[in-house]
Scaffold this motif. Structure first.
Motif, PDB file in Angstrom:
ATOM      1  N   VAL A   1      -5.999   4.432   2.608  1.00  0.00           N
ATOM      2  CA  VAL A   1      -5.723   3.862   1.211  1.00  0.00           C
ATOM      3  C   VAL A   1      -7.280   2.996   0.531  1.00  0.00           C
ATOM      4  N   VAL A   2      -6.909   2.654  -0.907  1.00  0.00           N
ATOM      5  CA  VAL A   2      -8.616   2.001  -0.531  1.00  0.00           C
ATOM      6  C   VAL A   2      -7.346   0.405  -1.090  1.00  0.00           C
ATOM      7  N   ILE A   3      -8.088  -0.915  -0.535  1.00  0.00           N
ATOM      8  CA  ILE A   3      -7.893  -1.693  -1.018  1.00  0.00           C
ATOM      9  C   ILE A   3      -9.046  -2.366  -1.647  1.00  0.00           C
ATOM     10  N   GLY A   4      -8.927  -2.856  -3.094  1.00  0.00           N
ATOM     11  CA  GLY A   4     -10.426  -3.136  -4.320  1.00  0.00           C
ATOM     12  C   GLY A   4     -11.241  -1.544  -3.474  1.00  0.00           C
ATOM     13  N   ALA A   5     -12.184  -1.850  -3.361  1.00  0.00           N
ATOM     14  CA  ALA A   5     -13.875  -1.137  -2.288  1.00  0.00           C
ATOM     15  C   ALA A   5     -13.203  -0.477  -2.020  1.00  0.00           C
TER      16      ALA A   5
ATOM     17  N   VAL B   1       0.599  -1.102   0.387  1.00  0.00           N
ATOM     18  CA  VAL B   1       0.032   0.048   0.016  1.00  0.00           C
ATOM     19  C   VAL B   1       0.958   1.382  -0.088  1.00  0.00           C
ATOM     20  N   LEU B   2       2.024   1.281   0.640  1.00  0.00           N
ATOM     21  CA  LEU B   2       3.232   2.379   0.256  1.00  0.00           C
ATOM     22  C   LEU B   2       4.182   1.808   1.318  1.00  0.00           C
ATOM     23  N   ALA B   3       5.317   2.879   0.899  1.00  0.00           N
ATOM     24  CA  ALA B   3       6.521   2.552   1.083  1.00  0.00           C
ATOM     25  C   ALA B   3       6.991   3.371   2.607  1.00  0.00           C
ATOM     26  N   ALA B   4       7.493   2.261   3.508  1.00  0.00           N
ATOM     27  CA  ALA B   4       7.670   2.490   4.790  1.00  0.00           C
ATOM     28  C   ALA B   4       8.055   3.811   5.245  1.00  0.00           C
ATOM     29  N   ASP B   5       9.243   4.277   4.836  1.00  0.00           N
ATOM     30  CA  ASP B   5       9.801   5.519   5.139  1.00  0.00           C
ATOM     31  C   ASP B   5       8.081   6.791   4.601  1.00  0.00           C
TER      32      ASP B   5
END
Lengths: 394, 106
Positions: free
Chosen positions: B18-22, B4-8
């Motif tokens: 964030v949106v995962i699927g819907a 979903v994103l870079a830890a940094d």
């Protein structure tokens, strides 16, 4: 529970429920009685002008609690029961011919819509406070129905928004030149008011109302300039008054609410007042003020209970007053308290764009913050507000 | 697992939706750990990623419900139903979330 101390909480909405929770959280193990005029267990009132009015939220959705929690709290529920009197010195709550005598009494009977008796009354004229009111209004709102709302405050504005989603034709009449100018100031009030026109609502400001028109039911409302606005349904939403008539003669000081110190303690030991009914000598306003916000009913009782049980010494400071309003898909949030001399400064976004944050400043002190559709920054700034003065105890 | 994103990109005390699927999910970087919970408050529609973080508790930005990031449990009303706290992994600097596993799953 038998023996031990007794606490009676009068009023079974958010403030009353929060009081019961706080009593148990803070270790009160005596008998707790919760008296409420309505037959229902505590439910959430904000949706009554929004999701419950439009039918999106069910009764289950707006319940604030359930029997499982109330059983766990070991609370003696007296719903559908109206307190009729109070003798503060004896801490005796009068319920018709009966009395409940307690060691601690917390008054939480809230407020009711301000009546406009000069208008008179006719079928088709509504006010909005409880479930029944919301259901009656919902039943009256159909596509094409002409709804006239007296008052462009938060309730009036939210109902206008909800009524539009139900297809009603909505006119809002506001006495002030700028709606919500008292809490928000002219600049922000004007921005919020612009939502009405943008959503097809006819907002008329600087307009006074004189009388209802109609014989068997309302057909319109006459303005102070003698013109008439046609109406099928009228909502009168011109603020609220505290439910204190049952406290007349109780020995408490009643003056637009029950006067309390910063914690909610009254002048009588063992008696506190919380929620809409309490006129609190708080640090955010120059004069003692009734705070009708939902969050005050949620958070205030824990402080009052702490002061009742252990004295005011260790009670945590109150957070800045906070309210929100959902209208036409926009979320308006406000925290702190604005004085008329405070200066507004936009700190994020653009009012024209529909998303912004602004602060109110009194010299170096940030007294309040307002946001429309910008809760992240609002959430941060809300915690940096500075009250007007230090708390004072009774 | 969905990266979903870079830890940094998410500093200590920060949060992001964030949106995962819907499905909207709020990622938090709290007390040295990454957490993923349902972003939508169970009380009324509000984004918890915009809330106030205090230790491992997040307060809803609208109505002050509090949730524990570790379990999703409600720690302050008006919410009555928990959110879900999802399984999170960090590898090669990326934060990934598994919506099919809760955090407490082995």
């Amino acid at each position: 529970v038998t023996g031990g101390p007794t606490a009676v909480v009068v009023g079974a909405s958010l403030a009353g429920l929060s009081t019961v929770r706080a009593l148990r959280d803070q270790g009160f193990d005596g008998r707790v009685v919760l008296v409420g005029e309505e037959p229902h267990a505590p439910y959430d009132r904000p949706p009554l002008s929004k999701g419950y009015l439009t039918g999106v939220d069910s009764l289950a959705k707006i319940a604030l609690t359930d029997d499982t929690e109330l059983d766990a709290l070991d609370v003696d529920r007296r719903f559908g029961t109206r307190a009729t009197g109070f003798r503060a010195a004896d801490r005796a709550v009068v319920i018709g011919a009966d009395e409940l005598v307690a060691d601690l009494v917390v008054l939480a009977t809230g407020s009711r819509p301000r009546p406009l008796p000069a208008l008179g009354t006719l079928p088709g004229v509504h006010q909005l406070r409880n479930l029944t009111d919301s259901e009656a209004l919902r039943a009256a709102l159909r596509p094409g129905v002409r709804l006239v709302i007296v008052g462009a405050g938060f309730i009036g504005s939210e109902v206008a928004s909800s009524a539009r989603t139900l297809g009603a034709d909505v006119t809002v009449l506001e006495l002030l030149d700028v709606p919500l100018s008292v809490p928000l100031g002219d600049q922000i009030g004007t921005i919020c008011a612009s939502l009405h026109a943008a959503n097809g609502v006819d907002l008329r400001t600087g307009v006074g109302v004189k009388a209802l028109v109609g014989k068997e039911r309302v057909t319109g409302i006459e303005l102070t300039d003698s013109s008439v606005v046609d109406a099928d349904v009228v909502l009168v939403a011109v603020g609220a008054v505290p439910v204190t008539e049952w406290l007349v003669g109780s020995g408490l000081t009643i003056d637009n609410g029950v006067l309390t110190d910063a914690f909610g303690l009254t002048s009588v030991p063992g008696v506190a007042a919380v929620g809409d009914i309490a006129r609190v000598a708080g640090p955010w306003t120059v004069e003692p003020t009734r705070v009708e916000h939902w969050t005050n009913a949620l958070e205030g009782p824990a402080r009052a209970v702490a002061a009742l049980l252990n004295g005011p010494g260790d009670v945590p400071a109150a957070r800045a007053p906070y309210f929100w309003s959902d209208q036409y898909g926009a979320t308006i949030q406000f925290a702190g308290h604005r004085e008329p001399t405070d200066v507004v400064r936009v700190v994020e976004g653009d009012p024209e764009s529909g998303s912004f944050v602004a602060v109110y400043e009194d010299g170096d002190r940030t007294s309040a913050v307002v946001a429309v559709n910008a809760s992240r920054t609002f959430t941060q700034l809300r915690r940096r507000l500075v009250p007007h003065h230090a708390e004072v105890t009774a | 697992m969905v990266p979903v994103l870079a830890a940094d990109d998410l500093g200590p005390g920060e949060a992001r939706r964030v949106v995962i699927g819907a499905h909207p999910v709020a990622i938090f970087h709290a007390e040295g750990q990454f957490y993923a919970i349902d972003d939508t408050c169970t009380h009324q529609d509000a984004s918890l990623s915009e809330g106030w973080l205090e230790g491992c508790l997040v307060e809803c930005p609208l109505h002050a419900s509090c949730f524990d990031l570790r379990t999703g449990a409600v720690t302050a009303p008006p919410a009555r139903e928990p959110v879900r706290s999802y399984h999170v992994e960090i590898s090669d600097g990326m934060v990934s979330v598994d919506l099919d596993r809760t955090r407490s799953d082995p």
